[in-house]
Design a protein around this motif. Structure first.
Motif, PDB file in Angstrom:
ATOM      1  N   GLU A   1       0.633  -1.257  -0.051  1.00  0.00           N
ATOM      2  CA  GLU A   1       0.068   0.124   0.106  1.00  0.00           C
ATOM      3  C   GLU A   1       0.921   1.185   0.087  1.00  0.00           C
ATOM      4  N   TRP A   2       0.450   2.377  -0.669  1.00  0.00           N
ATOM      5  CA  TRP A   2       1.173   3.536  -0.825  1.00  0.00           C
ATOM      6  C   TRP A   2       0.984   4.226   0.580  1.00  0.00           C
TER       7      TRP A   2
ATOM      8  N   LEU B   1       0.702   6.888   3.588  1.00  0.00           N
ATOM      9  CA  LEU B   1      -0.101   8.021   3.817  1.00  0.00           C
ATOM     10  C   LEU B   1       0.579   9.337   4.249  1.00  0.00           C
TER      11      LEU B   1
ATOM     12  N   LEU C   1      -1.968  23.417   3.933  1.00  0.00           N
ATOM     13  CA  LEU C   1      -1.931  24.485   2.661  1.00  0.00           C
ATOM     14  C   LEU C   1      -1.590  25.850   3.419  1.00  0.00           C
TER      15      LEU C   1
ATOM     16  N   VAL D   1      -5.112  20.176   6.265  1.00  0.00           N
ATOM     17  CA  VAL D   1      -6.404  20.127   5.554  1.00  0.00           C
ATOM     18  C   VAL D   1      -6.817  18.669   5.504  1.00  0.00           C
ATOM     19  N   GLY D   2      -6.042  17.751   5.572  1.00  0.00           N
ATOM     20  CA  GLY D   2      -6.310  16.381   5.420  1.00  0.00           C
ATOM     21  C   GLY D   2      -5.110  15.424   4.970  1.00  0.00           C
ATOM     22  N   SER D   3      -5.629  14.137   4.290  1.00  0.00           N
ATOM     23  CA  SER D   3      -4.315  13.562   3.875  1.00  0.00           C
ATOM     24  C   SER D   3      -4.685  12.552   2.692  1.00  0.00           C
ATOM     25  N   LEU D   4      -3.665  11.907   2.236  1.00  0.00           N
ATOM     26  CA  LEU D   4      -3.902  11.079   0.990  1.00  0.00           C
ATOM     27  C   LEU D   4      -2.752  10.300   0.921  1.00  0.00           C
ATOM     28  N   HIS D   5      -3.093   9.203  -0.115  1.00  0.00           N
ATOM     29  CA  HIS D   5      -2.142   8.113  -0.233  1.00  0.00           C
ATOM     30  C   HIS D   5      -1.129   8.491  -1.628  1.00  0.00           C
TER      31      HIS D   5
ATOM     32  N   ALA E   1       3.157  13.381  17.535  1.00  0.00           N
ATOM     33  CA  ALA E   1       2.109  14.233  18.066  1.00  0.00           C
ATOM     34  C   ALA E   1       1.941  14.027  19.760  1.00  0.00           C
ATOM     35  N   SER E   2       1.320  15.215  20.445  1.00  0.00           N
ATOM     36  CA  SER E   2       1.232  14.743  21.843  1.00  0.00           C
ATOM     37  C   SER E   2       0.003  14.134  21.785  1.00  0.00           C
ATOM     38  N   SER E   3      -0.244  13.582  22.906  1.00  0.00           N
ATOM     39  CA  SER E   3      -1.413  12.563  23.067  1.00  0.00           C
ATOM     40  C   SER E   3      -2.357  13.084  24.053  1.00  0.00           C
ATOM     41  N   PRO E   4      -3.675  13.096  23.954  1.00  0.00           N
ATOM     42  CA  PRO E   4      -4.637  13.831  24.699  1.00  0.00           C
ATOM     43  C   PRO E   4      -4.638  13.366  26.019  1.00  0.00           C
ATOM     44  N   ASP E   5      -4.028  12.107  26.365  1.00  0.00           N
ATOM     45  CA  ASP E   5      -4.121  11.663  27.799  1.00  0.00           C
ATOM     46  C   ASP E   5      -3.190  12.440  28.550  1.00  0.00           C
TER      47      ASP E   5
ATOM     48  N   LYS F   1      -2.455  15.547  28.143  1.00  0.00           N
ATOM     49  CA  LYS F   1      -2.815  16.696  27.842  1.00  0.00           C
ATOM     50  C   LYS F   1      -2.636  17.767  29.100  1.00  0.00           C
TER      51      LYS F   1
END
Ligand SMILES: [Fe+2]
Ligand SMILES: [Fe+2]
Lengths: 93, 321
Positions: A3-4, A6, A11, A22-26, A60-64, A66
């Motif tokens: 699979e390609w 992610l 933007l 704005v989002g993600s793509l493969h 990324a920081s994790s919400p737990d 926080k």
């Protein structure tokens, strides 16, 4: 077929603004990711500059965690302009 | 050795989630959420994504036969938007841990559904106009409240989509106005398309409230904001004056303004037809899924070639450094 990977897409809406997620793509590679991002996220001139970043490279920081993680900023109200009382009649402040 | 942190127990996590929902805050990808919420969200977003993707077919059918270059450019842009909508939504589904390739696999093997409306054929160019006006119009009714979905990535995808849908509806209505100002034969084509698409458009809002099993939980979770019947009524109320302006007749003898309710009354939808279409027995179900599967299969060599090219260029880059 493997699979390609992610890619996350960011933007810059116009000059003078930050890039915004704005989002993600493969895509098979970064160049294809850029082309797909253009076709997918800027069909109506929504951006003047695009970043694509392999999603796996993002830490990324994790919400737990926080509360403790963002605590250093929490008790530093003096970093905000509203902390300081200035009389109303001081101009341009 | 890893540092041991006290894992917060399930009740505390549930309470935190409940209060996020109660305060109308958004749930974001890395948050804890109940399994049921995650599953329901994945199912809802996947079905929605599949609808956008399959929804390209009925209109795509007319791209090569558009009556003018202008109409062709517009239709191409519209169908391309629908592909984009599908991609925004698959991207949102992936933030919940779903796998995009797996979702496509489920679609082409009939394990996940898409909107019933796309199982009807498009018989004339007027259908392109009526789909823009009524089908995209109904989609807008459904989607505007979803911009406030409690799941952040879904709400944000819906905001993007709603901005683009307005072009879809307006190009359809404009196309119909042009045809209605044409010949008798063109006006008859428009009326015929309205006659075929009106009832299936009302079915897009799903079964009536008393038969809709998931509504209550979905409303409590903030992933559904209005009931099916509320949205259907809103759509009827919006469409009647638009039909009058256009000069077409909506095929429902019971359609009448009700002054006491301040809404239009309308006839009852053929729910047997809806459940037949959902079960796979609509006029085009088999064709739609077969076409999607063929497109996917025929694209395999392109995906493989791109993967091989990417591997080759990255080997070259490594060799240089
Ligand atoms: Fe769409
Ligand atoms: Fe649309």
């Amino acid at each position: 077929m493997t699979e390609w990977p992610l890619y996350e897409v960011f933007l810059r809406g116009k000059r003078g603004l930050n890039h915004v997620h704005v989002g993600s793509l493969h895509a098979a590679d970064p160049e294809m990711a850029l082309h797909h991002a253009r076709d997918l996220y800027t069909r109506r001139n929504e951006g003047v500059s695009i970043w694509v970043v392999p999603a796996a490279m993002i830490t990324a920081s994790s919400p737990d965690e926080k509360d403790p993680f963002f605590a250093p900023a929490g008790d530093k109200v003096y970093r905000h302009p509203t902390f300081y009382e200035i009389p109303d009649d001081v101009p341009h402040m | 050795m890893t540092m041991s942190l006290d894992a917060p127990d399930e009740t505390m996590l549930q309470q935190h989630f409940d209060s996020t929902i109660a305060h109308e805050h958004r749930v974001e990808p890395r948050d804890w959420m109940p399994d049921g919420y995650r599953k329901t969200m994945i199912r809802q977003i996947a079905q929605h994504a599949h609808s956008e993707i399959i929804g390209m077919q009925p209109e795509g059918n007319w791209i090569t036969r558009a009556p003018s270059l202008r109409r062709k450019a517009v239709l191409l842009a519209k169908v391309q938007d629908e592909a984009g909508h599908g991609m925004y939504l698959y991207s949102a589904a992936e933030t919940l841990g779903a796998d995009r390739a797996d979702l496509t696999d489920k679609l082409v093997h009939g394990q996940q559904k898409y909107s019933s409306i796309f199982n009807y054929p498009t018989l004339s160019y007027a259908d392109v106009g009526v789909i823009g006006w009524l089908v995209d119009g109904a989609a807008i009714c459904n989607q505007v409240p979803l911009c406030r979905s409690s799941y952040g990535p879904y709400g944000r995808a819906m905001i993007r989509i709603c901005k683009e849908e307005s072009f879809h509806q307006r190009q359809g209505y404009e196309l119909l106005m042009t045809m209605m100002a044409g010949t008798d034969a063109q006006r008859a084509m428009v009326q015929g398309a309205v006659d075929r698409f009106w009832w299936p458009s009302l079915m897009m809002f799903g079964p009536p409230d008393d038969a809709s099993v998931n509504t209550e939980q979905s409303m409590a979770w903030g992933i559904k904001r209005h009931t099916n019947d509320e949205l259907r009524q809103r759509f009827v109320d919006m469409s009647v004056p638009q039909a009058e302006k256009l000069g077409v007749r909506l095929p429902d003898p019971e359609l009448a303004w009700n002054d006491a309710r301040q809404h239009y009354d309308f006839g009852s939808v053929d729910w047997d037809e809806l459940s037949a279409v959902i079960k796979g027995n609509g006029p085009c179900n088999a064709q739609r899924v077969a076409h999607r599967k063929a497109a996917h299969d025929e694209g395999a060599w392109v995906r493989d070639a791109a993967t091989a090219y990417a591997a080759k260029t990255s080997r070259r880059l490594e060799a240089k450094t």
